[in-house]
Design an enzyme around this catalytic site. Structure first.
Site: not given
Ligand code: 5GP
Length: 175
Positions: A42-43, A98-99, A102, A151, A158, A164
């Site tokens: 959703k992000g 993508e939002d 990480d 974070f 969210d 959001r």
């Molecule tokens: P990754 O697989 O790259 O570790 O994580 C990606 C997903 O983790 C993002 O699409 C998002 O949904 C969530 N995510 C990672 N860091 C954050 C953050 O600081 N805040 C929020 N709300 N979601 C995060």
């Protein structure tokens, strides 16, 4: 549980400016093409909406619902595809929106799955990049902001489905 509070990290004006710049780059790069944009829900919904309305090429949009955080602050380490795309991307120029990237695990899983459908090209656009957290060899092609390991919420992102709607990016802290 201690009380949460938020602190602005990236203002709406800063985001608008970056999205304008990114739209110019994409409008130039894809002007002769007919790309398929895949919005990761959703992000990414607010970022994608604002970016896509500034794009001028003949494009199509599809959506994928993924989950990795399951509403918590730390990644579950597993990526689940809750809902898949419906457009056939065989021989198409695909751009994933993508939002936040990480650890990179979500994009790694997604990329493997999309490449199995033989797109002509595959690129990733992200609003935020926590570069210091990367533990897989996947990097976005276009990034609006590189941020520290914090974070964040707002602008689509969210914490337990809240925040959001904030028109800016904020750091979520606990008192
Ligand atoms: P990754 O697989 O790259 O570790 O994580 C990606 C997903 O983790 C993002 O699409 C998002 O949904 C969530 N995510 C990672 N860091 C954050 C953050 O600081 N805040 C929020 N709300 N979601 C995060």
């Amino acid at each position: 549980m201690s009380k949460e509070f938020i602190e602005t990290l990236i203002t709406k004006e800063m985001i608008d400016e970056k999205i304008d710049k990114l739209a110019k780059i994409l409008n130039e790069e894809y002007k002769e093409k007919r790309p398929v944009f895949i919005v990761i829900l959703k992000g990414a919904f607010i970022f994608a909406a604002n970016l896509l309305t500034k794009l001028t090429m003949d494009l199509r949009v599809d959506f994928m619902v993924l989950s990795s955080y399951l509403g918590e602050r730390n990644s579950s380490g597993k990526v689940r595809i809750e809902e898949d795309i419906s457009i056939d991307i065989d021989d198409e120029d695909v751009v994933v929106i993508e939002d936040i990237i990480d650890t990179g695990l979500t994009y790694k899983t997604l990329k493997k799955k999309l490449l199995a459908n033989s797109p002509r090209s595959l690129k990733l656009v992200t609003l935020l990049d926590k570069r210091s957290k990367r533990n897989v060899d996947e990097n976005p092609d276009f990034t609006c902001f590189v941020i520290d390991d914090l974070f964040v919420v707002g602008y689509g992102l969210d914490y337990k489905q809240r925040y959001r709607n904030l028109p800016y990016i904020a750091v979520l802290k606990e008192e």
